[in-house]
Design a protein around this motif. Structure first.
Motif, PDB file in Angstrom:
ATOM      1  N   TYR A 140      -8.712   9.402  -4.693  1.00 46.90           N
ATOM      2  CA  TYR A 140      -8.455   8.348  -3.711  1.00 46.90           C
ATOM      3  C   TYR A 140      -8.368   6.993  -4.406  1.00 46.90           C
ATOM      4  N   ASP A 141      -9.335   6.697  -5.264  1.00 48.37           N
ATOM      5  CA  ASP A 141      -9.325   5.417  -5.985  1.00 48.37           C
ATOM      6  C   ASP A 141      -8.096   5.285  -6.874  1.00 48.37           C
ATOM      7  N   GLN A 142      -7.688   6.394  -7.493  1.00 48.20           N
ATOM      8  CA  GLN A 142      -6.498   6.373  -8.333  1.00 48.20           C
ATOM      9  C   GLN A 142      -5.259   6.056  -7.499  1.00 48.20           C
ATOM     10  N   ILE A 143      -5.149   6.692  -6.353  1.00 51.57           N
ATOM     11  CA  ILE A 143      -3.997   6.447  -5.476  1.00 51.57           C
ATOM     12  C   ILE A 143      -3.983   4.996  -5.010  1.00 51.57           C
ATOM     13  N   VAL A 144      -5.126   4.470  -4.631  1.00 51.67           N
ATOM     14  CA  VAL A 144      -5.215   3.077  -4.178  1.00 51.67           C
ATOM     15  C   VAL A 144      -4.793   2.135  -5.297  1.00 51.67           C
ATOM     16  N   ARG A 145      -5.265   2.385  -6.523  1.00 50.97           N
ATOM     17  CA  ARG A 145      -4.876   1.529  -7.657  1.00 50.97           C
ATOM     18  C   ARG A 145      -3.361   1.586  -7.887  1.00 50.97           C
ATOM     19  N   LEU A 146      -2.801   2.795  -7.837  1.00 48.40           N
ATOM     20  CA  LEU A 146      -1.353   2.938  -8.026  1.00 48.40           C
ATOM     21  C   LEU A 146      -0.582   2.208  -6.928  1.00 48.40           C
ATOM     22  N   TRP A 147      -1.054   2.332  -5.693  1.00 46.30           N
ATOM     23  CA  TRP A 147      -0.379   1.670  -4.572  1.00 46.30           C
ATOM     24  C   TRP A 147      -0.415   0.154  -4.741  1.00 46.30           C
ATOM     25  N   HIS A 148      -1.580  -0.388  -5.125  1.00 47.45           N
ATOM     26  CA  HIS A 148      -1.685  -1.837  -5.313  1.00 47.45           C
ATOM     27  C   HIS A 148      -0.824  -2.303  -6.474  1.00 47.45           C
ATOM     28  N   ARG A 149      -0.770  -1.517  -7.531  1.00 45.93           N
ATOM     29  CA  ARG A 149       0.082  -1.875  -8.665  1.00 45.93           C
ATOM     30  C   ARG A 149       1.546  -1.860  -8.246  1.00 45.93           C
TER      31      ARG A 149
END
Length: 93
Positions: A23-32
Motif C-alpha cells: 500500500y505504501d509503495q503504491i501511494v509513493r508511486l501515485w504521488h510521484r
C-alpha cells in the motif's frame, strides 16, 4: 482518464492482500506520478481542451436549435405584416 486511474488504484489498494508495505509503495508511486511536471502539464492541457470543446459544443447546439426552430413546420409568417404566427395548440383526446 484520471478518474479511471484513481478508481483502479483505489480498487487495487483496497483489494490487495500484500499488506501495508505494498500500500505504501503504491501511494509513493501515485504521488510521484501526479507530482511529475509532464503529467501535470498534460493534465492541464487536456482540461483546457475539454473546456474549449464544451464551449464549442454549446455554441453549435444553440445555433442548431435556432435553425431548427426557424424551419419548424408549425411556424408560419404572416405575409401582410411580416410577424410570426404560431397556431394555438390543439388538444387531441
Amino acid at each position: 482518464m484520471k478518474g479511471i486511474l484513481v478508481g483502479a488504484a483505489i480498487g487495487y489498494v483496497l483489494g490487495a492482500k500484500a499488506g501495508r508495505e505494498r500500500y505504501d509503495q503504491i501511494v509513493r508511486l501515485w504521488h510521484r506520478f501526479t507530482a511529475n511536471p509532464t503529467v501535470r502539464k498534460t493534465a492541464a492541457q487536456a482540461k483546457d481542451k475539454a473546456f474549449e470543446a464544451a464551449v464549442q459544443a454549446k455554441d453549435l447546439a444553440a445555433d442548431a436549435a435556432g435553425k431548427a426552430a426557424e424551419k419548424a413546420p408549425w411556424k408560419h409568417h404572416d405575409e401582410s405584416n411580416g410577424k410570426v404566427f404560431v397556431p394555438p395548440a390543439t388538444h387531441q383526446k
